[in-house]
Design a protein around this motif. Sequence first.
Motif, PDB file in Angstrom:
ATOM      1  N   GLU A  68      -4.302   0.997   1.137  1.00  0.00           N
ATOM      2  CA  GLU A  68      -5.092   1.599   2.219  1.00  0.00           C
ATOM      3  C   GLU A  68      -4.222   1.883   3.444  1.00  0.00           C
ATOM      4  O   GLU A  68      -4.353   2.921   4.078  1.00  0.00           O
ATOM      5  CB  GLU A  68      -6.245   0.671   2.607  1.00  0.00           C
ATOM      6  N   GLU A  69      -3.352   0.932   3.787  1.00  0.00           N
ATOM      7  CA  GLU A  69      -2.456   1.095   4.922  1.00  0.00           C
ATOM      8  C   GLU A  69      -1.092   0.515   4.569  1.00  0.00           C
ATOM      9  O   GLU A  69      -0.967  -0.270   3.627  1.00  0.00           O
ATOM     10  CB  GLU A  69      -3.007   0.395   6.171  1.00  0.00           C
ATOM     11  N   SER A  70      -0.079   0.910   5.370  1.00  0.00           N
ATOM     12  CA  SER A  70       1.260   0.389   5.161  1.00  0.00           C
ATOM     13  C   SER A  70       1.940   0.291   6.520  1.00  0.00           C
ATOM     14  O   SER A  70       1.500   0.899   7.498  1.00  0.00           O
ATOM     15  CB  SER A  70       2.057   1.294   4.215  1.00  0.00           C
ATOM     16  N   ALA A  71       3.028  -0.500   6.599  1.00  0.00           N
ATOM     17  CA  ALA A  71       3.738  -0.667   7.865  1.00  0.00           C
ATOM     18  C   ALA A  71       5.220  -0.858   7.598  1.00  0.00           C
ATOM     19  O   ALA A  71       5.609  -1.584   6.682  1.00  0.00           O
ATOM     20  CB  ALA A  71       3.184  -1.863   8.640  1.00  0.00           C
ATOM     21  N   LEU A  72       6.059  -0.159   8.405  1.00  0.00           N
ATOM     22  CA  LEU A  72       7.514  -0.323   8.361  1.00  0.00           C
ATOM     23  C   LEU A  72       7.899  -1.232   9.521  1.00  0.00           C
ATOM     24  O   LEU A  72       7.625  -0.926  10.678  1.00  0.00           O
ATOM     25  CB  LEU A  72       8.205   1.035   8.500  1.00  0.00           C
ATOM     26  N   VAL A 124       8.724  -3.118   4.261  1.00  0.00           N
ATOM     27  CA  VAL A 124       7.492  -2.326   4.216  1.00  0.00           C
ATOM     28  C   VAL A 124       6.402  -3.230   3.669  1.00  0.00           C
ATOM     29  O   VAL A 124       6.576  -3.863   2.619  1.00  0.00           O
ATOM     30  CB  VAL A 124       7.653  -1.062   3.338  1.00  0.00           C
ATOM     31  N   GLU A 125       5.283  -3.318   4.393  1.00  0.00           N
ATOM     32  CA  GLU A 125       4.162  -4.166   4.003  1.00  0.00           C
ATOM     33  C   GLU A 125       2.995  -3.302   3.565  1.00  0.00           C
ATOM     34  O   GLU A 125       2.802  -2.184   4.068  1.00  0.00           O
ATOM     35  CB  GLU A 125       3.757  -5.071   5.171  1.00  0.00           C
ATOM     36  N   CYS A 126       2.202  -3.808   2.630  1.00  0.00           N
ATOM     37  CA  CYS A 126       1.083  -3.076   2.037  1.00  0.00           C
ATOM     38  C   CYS A 126      -0.229  -3.805   2.345  1.00  0.00           C
ATOM     39  O   CYS A 126      -0.284  -5.038   2.288  1.00  0.00           O
ATOM     40  CB  CYS A 126       1.275  -2.948   0.521  1.00  0.00           C
ATOM     41  N   PHE A 127      -1.287  -3.029   2.619  1.00  0.00           N
ATOM     42  CA  PHE A 127      -2.536  -3.623   3.067  1.00  0.00           C
ATOM     43  C   PHE A 127      -3.734  -3.120   2.262  1.00  0.00           C
ATOM     44  O   PHE A 127      -3.789  -1.960   1.839  1.00  0.00           O
ATOM     45  CB  PHE A 127      -2.776  -3.292   4.549  1.00  0.00           C
TER      46      PHE A 127
END
Length: 398
Positions: A68-72, A124-127
Amino acid sequence: MSKRLLARVAALTTGAALAAGAVVAVASPALAAPLGTVNLSQTSGLVTDSPMFASAVTSAPCPTGFGEESALRIGPAETGPFTNLTPSLGGGGYDKAPVTANPNRSFQLALGSAPANGRWWVVVECFSLLEGRHPDRFVTEIVVAGNQWRVPVVEATTTSLAVSPASPVEAGTPVTLTATVAPSGAAGTVEFLRGTNSLGTAAVSGGTATLTTSTIPAGSWSLTARFTPADPGSFGASTSAAASLVVNGPAGGVSKVETITADVDPGAFTLDVAQPPAVELLGGQVGGTATGALKQATITDLRGTNAGWDVTGQLTDFTGAGNIPAGNLTWTPSAAKASGSGAVSAGTPANLGDTRTLCSSAAGSSAGTFTCDAGLSLSIPDSVPPGAYTATLTLTLV
């Protein structure tokens, strides 16, 4: 009345049961292993460069259900905390294709101050909107020195061995072994070997390591020097070519030989499940999610064949007051080596609507004892009636 999901395992099977009630308590799972790497558009730069680099692409998509979302982000290696290099990425679909992110700030600006020298991680994180951040991350390590950062590159080394005096020598004569390691800046230690037997270890200084010994027995020997780097992230290991040494026995000595044989039988090839064989999934609210952890499975492979193996799981539907399809239960496997020379890999996070791999060991490196675990998450439909639900998971070692 509390609601929970209770799973039971018999022999090599796992079952689950749902009782009435409400309230979920889920502990954060520990980091098991990176999801993969983050490929950066450049391998070095200044901590003040803005952006830090042009783009970053993960080596694979986010795990299913966490797109749904991701973050660097960036932060100290292993420990964090991690701060954003770009605003959080929305829009979904990050579990369908590798994640691409474009930073909009410098390394220093992301931290709010100049980074300290040492190891850092770009992650990189996954949500998931329902389950939050996935416990694991995509990771690439960088090293900071002063105002510069770089992706560490392992430099190859070479090791050569010189023996003095030259053959033949009399038993008891001091023999000096000198290993030369290139490049000369590679720090570490050298182990000197007679065949597979260690003669001793010496530190490398200025590109050389020296050992003097007078304990080499009579015979014709093959000697080698094996270099182990102090910083394996900067320099590779290397082993010298063999150098021969002939050691003569005492004058007038008599030598005899004996042949020693041993019969070696194959050892165990087993799969065991931690006792008592029951798994409890907490949650159990209609339309919600119940979570828990699989009882640890232990695999022992002492067959002596290194033939490889796989542990798979097959789940029945949950039945009770209604029906919950097996595919609503998702597992996130993890694996570790307890002992032995082999290696083990965890299976891919997946739903259990079909036979799935919990863990495996490839042919050529499967000897030893290993543990396999999995986090469990059951998505409960909003249309099933409350009540007790049970499913059976069969683990198979092949």
